[in-house]
Design an enzyme around this catalytic site. Structure first.
Site, PDB file in Angstrom:
ATOM      1  N   ARG A  91      -8.759  41.463  77.901  1.00  0.00           N
ATOM      2  CA  ARG A  91      -8.602  42.559  78.584  1.00  0.00           C
ATOM      3  C   ARG A  91      -8.657  43.705  77.960  1.00  0.00           C
ATOM      4  NH1 ARG A  91      -4.654  38.952  81.202  1.00  0.00           N
ATOM      5  NH2 ARG A  91      -3.426  40.219  79.925  1.00  0.00           N
ATOM      6  N   SER A 129      -1.670  37.348  85.129  1.00  0.00           N
ATOM      7  CA  SER A 129      -0.766  36.689  86.065  1.00  0.00           C
ATOM      8  C   SER A 129       0.696  37.137  86.142  1.00  0.00           C
ATOM      9  CB  SER A 129      -0.395  35.313  85.364  1.00  0.00           C
ATOM     10  OG  SER A 129      -1.808  34.533  85.430  1.00  0.00           O
TER      11      SER A 129
END
Length: 161
Positions: A91, A129
């Site tokens: 990311r 998450s």
């Protein structure tokens, strides 16, 4: 040439970023095994079985994807499956540094297994998450960041409002 790949992680919980990478990885490889790491040290919110169920439900429509669990060295599990590639998502630059070190160690341990990095779709590039759990626990809306079945399970954990 057919290539089997492994996409390892904790997936606690699975996010739409994970699902995006799974869908795209399934187009690149003959078979993709999503492998949930059994790592009790991380103090997960969901059990391994719950994470396997969520991933299985979320990927049911993708014919060449399976979900499994493993512990120990990821390269040993990849060898056991006959996988010659490992899929990893990146990311941000901070992810790259950590993933690069892991890829080099994995190459040392198993030079026959290649690491393939994919970036998630831009709309998921900030989603993790950990962030989903934190935002949800404070009552924030995470719809659109996790699959509907995962959102339902988060609500079942009694987090948020």
């Amino acid at each position: 040439m057919s290539v089997k790949a492994l996409y390892p992680g904790t997936f606690d919980p699975p996010t739409n970023g994970h699902i995006d990478l799974i869908q795209r990885g399934a187009k690149l490889f003959e078979h993709l095994t999503v492998a949930v790491l059994r790592n009790p040290i991380k103090n997960p919110l969901f059990t391994v079985d719950e994470r396997v169920e969520m991933l299985t439900e979320s990927t049911a429509a993708i014919g060449n994807v399976s979900v499994a669990t493993f512990d120990g060295l990821m390269v040993d599990f990849a060898r056991q499956l006959g996988a010659t590639a490992v899929l990893r998502g990146i990311r941000a630059i901070s992810d790259y540094e950590h993933e690069f070190q892991m890829a080099l160690m994995n190459r040392r341990l198993a030079p026959e297994i290649e690491t393939v990095f994919l970036q998630p779709a831009g709309r998921y590039s900030f989603v993790s998450s950990r962030m989903v759990k934190e935002v949800f626990s404070f009552g924030g809306d995470v719809a659109g960041l996790v699959p509907p079945n995962v959102l339902k399970r988060l609500k079942g954990k009694g987090l948020g409002t």
